[in-house]
Motif scaffolding. Structure first.
Motif, short mmCIF file in Angstrom:
data_model
loop_
_atom_site.label_atom_id
_atom_site.label_comp_id
_atom_site.label_asym_id
_atom_site.label_seq_id
_atom_site.Cartn_x
_atom_site.Cartn_y
_atom_site.Cartn_z
N ARG A 44 1.29 11.03 1.38
CA ARG A 44 3.18 11.39 2.55
C ARG A 44 3.44 9.98 2.09
N ASN A 45 4.50 10.30 2.51
CA ASN A 45 5.29 8.58 3.12
C ASN A 45 4.87 8.06 4.14
N PRO A 46 5.95 6.82 4.16
CA PRO A 46 5.54 6.46 5.24
C PRO A 46 6.33 7.39 6.73
N ASN A 47 5.65 6.83 7.44
CA ASN A 47 6.43 7.75 9.13
C ASN A 47 5.65 6.50 9.71
N GLY A 54 11.64 9.38 3.13
CA GLY A 54 11.76 10.18 2.06
C GLY A 54 11.28 10.14 0.68
N TYR A 55 11.58 8.91 0.25
CA TYR A 55 10.46 8.66 -0.45
C TYR A 55 10.08 7.30 -0.31
N CYS A 56 9.58 6.87 -1.75
CA CYS A 56 8.90 5.07 -1.64
C CYS A 56 9.22 4.68 -3.45
N VAL A 57 9.19 3.23 -3.30
CA VAL A 57 9.92 2.88 -4.24
C VAL A 57 8.53 1.85 -5.41
N SER A 58 7.95 2.08 -6.21
CA SER A 58 6.97 1.63 -6.96
C SER A 58 6.98 0.70 -7.02
N ALA A 59 6.31 -0.23 -6.51
CA ALA A 59 6.38 -2.80 -6.97
C ALA A 59 4.84 -3.10 -7.00
N GLY A 60 4.35 -3.30 -7.88
CA GLY A 60 3.51 -4.93 -7.46
C GLY A 60 2.87 -4.61 -9.40
N LEU A 61 2.83 -3.47 -10.11
CA LEU A 61 2.94 -3.60 -11.66
C LEU A 61 2.28 -4.86 -12.09
N GLU A 62 3.24 -5.07 -12.34
CA GLU A 62 3.17 -6.61 -13.12
C GLU A 62 2.49 -7.61 -12.77
N TRP A 63 2.63 -7.55 -11.28
CA TRP A 63 0.92 -8.43 -10.78
C TRP A 63 -0.12 -7.93 -11.20
N LEU A 64 -0.16 -6.97 -10.90
CA LEU A 64 -1.63 -6.14 -11.81
C LEU A 64 -2.47 -6.71 -12.39
N VAL A 65 -1.27 -6.18 -13.62
CA VAL A 65 -1.12 -6.27 -14.91
C VAL A 65 -1.51 -7.49 -15.48
N ASN A 66 -0.89 -8.75 -14.59
CA ASN A 66 -0.88 -9.89 -14.72
C ASN A 66 -2.71 -10.18 -14.24
N TRP A 67 -3.13 -9.87 -13.52
CA TRP A 67 -4.12 -10.07 -12.81
C TRP A 67 -5.02 -9.67 -13.74
N MET A 68 -5.41 -8.18 -14.08
CA MET A 68 -6.09 -6.97 -15.27
C MET A 68 -6.56 -8.78 -16.37
N GLN A 69 -5.91 -8.97 -16.44
CA GLN A 69 -5.94 -9.93 -18.32
C GLN A 69 -5.87 -10.77 -17.94
N PRO A 123 5.10 11.84 -3.11
CA PRO A 123 3.73 12.06 -3.32
C PRO A 123 2.75 12.79 -3.92
N ASN A 124 2.55 12.72 -4.67
CA ASN A 124 0.88 13.74 -5.08
C ASN A 124 1.63 13.08 -7.07
N VAL A 125 2.53 12.60 -6.55
CA VAL A 125 3.15 12.27 -8.08
C VAL A 125 1.85 11.14 -8.39
N PRO A 126 1.46 11.25 -9.93
CA PRO A 126 0.50 9.97 -9.92
C PRO A 126 1.12 8.63 -10.87
N LEU A 127 1.65 7.99 -9.68
CA LEU A 127 2.15 6.28 -9.91
C LEU A 127 1.21 5.63 -10.49
N THR A 128 -0.05 5.99 -10.80
CA THR A 128 -0.59 5.00 -11.97
C THR A 128 -1.92 6.05 -12.53
N ILE A 129 -1.99 4.60 -13.77
CA ILE A 129 -3.20 6.23 -14.39
C ILE A 129 -3.97 5.28 -15.20
#
Length: 514
Positions: A44-47, A54-69, A123-129
């Protein structure tokens, strides 16, 4: 925390104990190398209490990828795990499992598909697989959720502040109030979501932006404590920064002292050929004070100077300030639009902490397991239908109507091609009775959302610049209906399952006696 401890705390052990316990269990059962797929999504979206997103904005991917590597199990990490004991004193993690972690305890076999940063998500849409060996994909759960959920939460808050601020400049001031060094992640997310600049000097440098800020009340207090005046403090600041002079005017008395003294200093700067930036209001009735300050500045010939507002601002308070300014300006024969257009918003605590909704409920669920080269879908059963997961290997698509506006997100099986279907059936993810059909002629565009970012641990996609990420956000928000963008009571955006995915889900439920 010393550097060695920081590496331990923020390295590959930046996970929960139960992830390691499950990984060892998989190792004992001989399934640790079995390929698995996990989906990361939120329900669910933040309440925020009085209002919701009514929506969210995806963020954080670059830092996650850098950490994983970068991370893997160091000797000291394995020694720590070796020291853990069960209730009877036995070694918690066996030497054979530790030997496996020493050789394979990294994310070099993990593949990652994700919705790019800056994209609007629902909501419910995969942001990351995540796809990879079961043990390491399991260990990844906690750090992935930690890094993606928080930045997405803050980027969403910033996008809402940007929405209500319209074209005004938004400055992020949250470093002092953020979650320790996590505030750096919050600052980055705020800049993705809509803040123009930040006071955070280090991260500004990393991201290639000039840091923004003026002075605190302490500067004026120092001069007062030394027997000088507020005017002396303002003159000293103007002398040091004649082309960047922005004065905080509420230390003594905003309208009787602060603004008149600021105007006097601005006149002295103007006589020397400099243009002052403006004033900052940090307390009191900000709408009333903004109108009165604007009137005084205009009378002195400083119609172009800015008025920065700060003090626990968020999207709701900014909206209320603007509404009040319309009333206040009318009573004082002022142009309300002109006052609002000269405002700059300094947002801190309520942005970096996502005031009203302190966490995004992102989850990480197993959706498929490979056995003998074939993928077998997995589903989580729950008493609440909305908490049942969507099984199998999937792709997500965004459907745009004849206006070019986003009308729905569609989750399909990985091998489906909705762009080639004359008609697309959209099924509600949990309600049997709700579905609709769209024809290709009803749509202008069908866009895949998930892109491959890591393939067997190797980066296979370009990581965009902050500017490129911001452009993605602007374009996506512009393609949302205004009802979805509302600050209060937003319209619910449609997220649907394809008929094939719906059928697979029902088949698994029937097989489990549901």
């Amino acid at each position: 925390m010393n550097p060695a401890n920081q590496r331990t705390a923020e390295g590959i052990l930046f996970t929960d104990q139960y992830q390691l316990s499950m990984a060892q269990l998989y190792f004992r059962q001989g399934v640790h190398e079995q390929m698995a797929q996990f989906d990361h999504f939120y329900r669910r979206n933040p309440n925020y209490g009085m209002h919701e997103a009514g929506y969210c904005v995806s963020a954080g991917l670059e830092w996650l990828v850098n950490w994983m590597q970068e991370v893997y199990f160091h000797d000291e990490d394995l020694d720590y795990l070796r020291s853990q004991r069960t209730r009877t004193g036995a070694q918690m993690f066996g030497e054979d499992f530790l030997a496996y972690l020493r050789e394979y305890g990294n994310f070099s076999q993990i593949s990652l598909h994700a919705i790019p940063e800056g994209r609007v998500v629902h909501p419910n849409v995969p942001l990351t697989i995540v796809r990879g060996p079961l043990a390491m994909a399991q260990i990844l759960e906690t750090p992935l959720l930690n890094q993606l959920n928080y930045q997405t939460l803050i980027a969403t808050k910033a996008a809402r502040i940007r929405e209500v601020s319209r074209a005004a400049m938004v400055l992020e001031f949250g470093l002092r109030r953020g979650q320790e060094r996590g505030a750096n992640a919050g600052t980055r997310a705020a800049l993705i979501g809509g803040a123009d600049f930040t006071s955070n000097v280090g991260l500004s440098h990393v991201l290639g932006l000039p840091p923004k800020g003026t002075h605190a009340h302490a500067m004026v207090q120092v001069f007062l404590a030394m027997g000088h005046s507020e005017l002396d403090a303002f003159r000293a600041y103007a002398e040091s920064y004649p082309d960047d002079c922005l004065l905080l005017v509420d230390t003594v008395n905003t309208l009787e002292s602060g603004v008149p003294n600021a105007i006097r200093v601005f006149e002295e700067l103007r006589a020397k050929g400099h243009s002052p930036i403006g004033i900052r209001l940090d307390s009191g009735d900000l709408a009333y004070l903004a109108v009165q300050a604007a009137h005084m500045l205009n009378a002195a010939g400083f119609e172009q100077t800015s008025i920065v507002l700060s003090n626990d601002l968020d999207e709701l308070s900014i909206w209320q300030i603007q509404s009040q300014i319309v009333d206040e300006a009318h009573r004082h024969a002022m142009d309300a639009d002109a006052v609002i257009k000269r405002l700059i918003y300094g947002v801190g605590t309520r942005l970096v902490t996502s005031h009203g909704e302190g966490a995004l409920g992102g989850v990480y669920k197993l959706v498929a397991l490979q056995k003998e080269q074939a993928w077998h879908p997995a589903i989580k059963i729950a008493d609440t239908p909305t908490k049942m997961t969507n099984p199998g290997l999937k792709q997500a698509w965004r459907l745009y109507d004849q206006r070019g506006q986003a009308t729905a997100d569609l989750i399909t099986l990985e091998d489906e091609a909705p762009r080639q279907q004359p008609q697309i059936v959209l099924r509600h993810h949990s309600d049997h009775s709700r579905h609709r059909t769209l024809r290709q002629e009803d749509l202008t565009w069908i866009e895949p959302l998930l892109v491959e970012v890591l393939h067997n641990g190797q980066l296979v996609a370009d990581l965009p610049t902050l500017d490129a990420i911001r452009k993605l956000r602007i374009a996506d928000v512009d393609r949302l209906d205004t009802g979805v963008r509302r600050i209060m009571n937003p319209h619910i955006y449609h997220v649907s399952l394809s008929q094939s995915l719906w059928d697979l889900k029902q088949e698994l439920l029937r097989a489990m006696g549901m």
